[in-house]
Design a protein around this motif. Structure first.
Motif, mmCIF file in Angstrom:
data_model
loop_
_atom_site.group_PDB
_atom_site.id
_atom_site.type_symbol
_atom_site.label_atom_id
_atom_site.label_comp_id
_atom_site.label_asym_id
_atom_site.label_seq_id
_atom_site.Cartn_x
_atom_site.Cartn_y
_atom_site.Cartn_z
ATOM 1 N N GLU A 135 -38.775 -82.376 -20.334
ATOM 2 C CA GLU A 135 -38.753 -82.040 -21.757
ATOM 3 C C GLU A 135 -39.316 -83.136 -22.655
ATOM 4 O O GLU A 135 -39.754 -82.862 -23.770
ATOM 5 C CB GLU A 135 -37.327 -81.688 -22.189
ATOM 6 N N SER A 136 -39.396 -84.373 -22.180
ATOM 7 C CA SER A 136 -39.961 -85.451 -22.997
ATOM 8 C C SER A 136 -41.426 -85.724 -22.671
ATOM 9 O O SER A 136 -42.025 -86.646 -23.237
ATOM 10 C CB SER A 136 -39.151 -86.736 -22.815
ATOM 11 N N LYS A 138 -45.485 -85.603 -22.591
ATOM 12 C CA LYS A 138 -46.483 -85.489 -23.654
ATOM 13 C C LYS A 138 -47.850 -85.201 -23.031
ATOM 14 O O LYS A 138 -48.182 -85.720 -21.967
ATOM 15 C CB LYS A 138 -46.570 -86.776 -24.468
ATOM 16 N N THR A 176 -51.107 -84.982 -29.957
ATOM 17 C CA THR A 176 -50.222 -85.211 -28.823
ATOM 18 C C THR A 176 -49.245 -84.049 -28.759
ATOM 19 O O THR A 176 -48.483 -83.822 -29.695
ATOM 20 C CB THR A 176 -49.466 -86.543 -28.965
ATOM 21 N N SER A 178 -46.074 -81.890 -27.391
ATOM 22 C CA SER A 178 -44.800 -81.960 -26.697
ATOM 23 C C SER A 178 -44.824 -80.990 -25.522
ATOM 24 O O SER A 178 -45.677 -80.092 -25.442
ATOM 25 C CB SER A 178 -43.662 -81.583 -27.652
ATOM 26 N N ARG A 181 -44.477 -77.468 -26.875
ATOM 27 C CA ARG A 181 -45.702 -76.928 -27.457
ATOM 28 C C ARG A 181 -46.723 -76.603 -26.363
ATOM 29 O O ARG A 181 -47.425 -75.581 -26.441
ATOM 30 C CB ARG A 181 -46.295 -77.931 -28.443
#
Length: 269
Positions: A135-136, A138, A176, A178, A181
């Protein structure tokens, strides 16, 4: 039990008893940045994957803080005026590595944490068959930010994955993204808690490894081939492939399993 195929160097490779392999980008000190030696090691590891009949699914992952930060910028900068020649070599190795990834019979699951950036990281994500992200995580195309153009097949794969307008915006403006997204856009299949990434990727790969290997390989080939061809050329190939697969033992086993309401036991024949 896990068998180590490449246990040292910039790219590691192993395969478990269930047929799930792990290809690990192993330059954590450089955020798995891609240099020519690294790309040669990546290609060699992928060729080893192609030669392993027991490989049924492959998890692609990065060691350290990031999946892959793209090209090794420090390495590139050190080449000075010789950089164009160096990048011609690097790009060649990257392109044949991406092609080897797409053409691998076994489905490829990218497990993404940290950054997946540039032609290296972002491009590998686009070339994987399925993508699971923490989830973190990029995602950053990044090429034009460094005065470059997309590579690793991104100019072909990205528009097909998310559409021309969205691809144009990502490549030209370099936001950038996520993990959430990226999933909305269609770059990522699943987003999971960071601590569950490895397990989720292995579970997905394990499910794929239980599938009919010939059918999965041919389905994967048809879908990737469809990226660059017309319906008129794709449909005959699709029909021919379906007919050929119907004569395999796996197809007969699959039909029998459906009729008998049990799990199929595929052998790759």
């Amino acid at each position: 039990m896990t068998r180590k195929l490449i246990d040292s160097g910039m790219v590691l490779l192993d395969i478990a008893d269930n047929g799930v392999g792990h290809l690990t980008l192993n330059r954590p000190e450089a955020f798995n940045g891609m240099s020519v030696p690294f790309l040669r090691a990546l290609y060699d590891a992928l060729m080893r994957c192609h030669s392993e009949p027991e490989l049924r699914a492959l998890v692609l992952r990065g060691a350290g803080a990031h999946f892959c930060a793209g090209g090794d910028i420090k390495d590139f900068a050190s080449k000075g005026e010789a950089l164009p020649d160096y990048l011609r070599v690097a790009t060649s190795w990257l392109q044949i590595s991406v092609t080897a990834l797409m053409r691998l019979n076994a489905p490829v699951v990218a497990a993404v944490h940290g950054y997946a950036a540039g032609g290296g990281g972002f491009g590998l994500v686009c070339a994987a068959d399925l993508v699971v992200a923490g989830e973190s995580a990029k995602f950053l195309p990044g090429a034009t930010r460094a005065g470059m153009a997309p590579d690793a097949g991104v100019s072909v794969t990205l528009p097909r994955l998310i559409g021309l307008r969205r691809a144009m915006e990502l490549v030209l403006t370099n936001p950038t993204l996520s993990a959430a997204r990226a999933k909305e856009l269609g770059l990522v299949n699943r987003v999971v808690p960071d601590e569950a990434l490895s397990e989720a990727a292995d579970q997905l790969a394990g499910t794929l490894a239980e599938g009919a290997p010939l059918a999965l390989a041919q389905s994967k080939r048809l879908l990737w081939d469809g990226v660059g061809r017309s319906v008129e050329t794709g449909l005959p190939d699709e029909a021919r492939t379906v007919a050929e697969l119907s004569g395999t033992a796996d197809a007969r086993e699959g039909l029998a399993a459906v009729i008998e309401r049990r799990r199929p036991r595929f052998t790759g024949r």
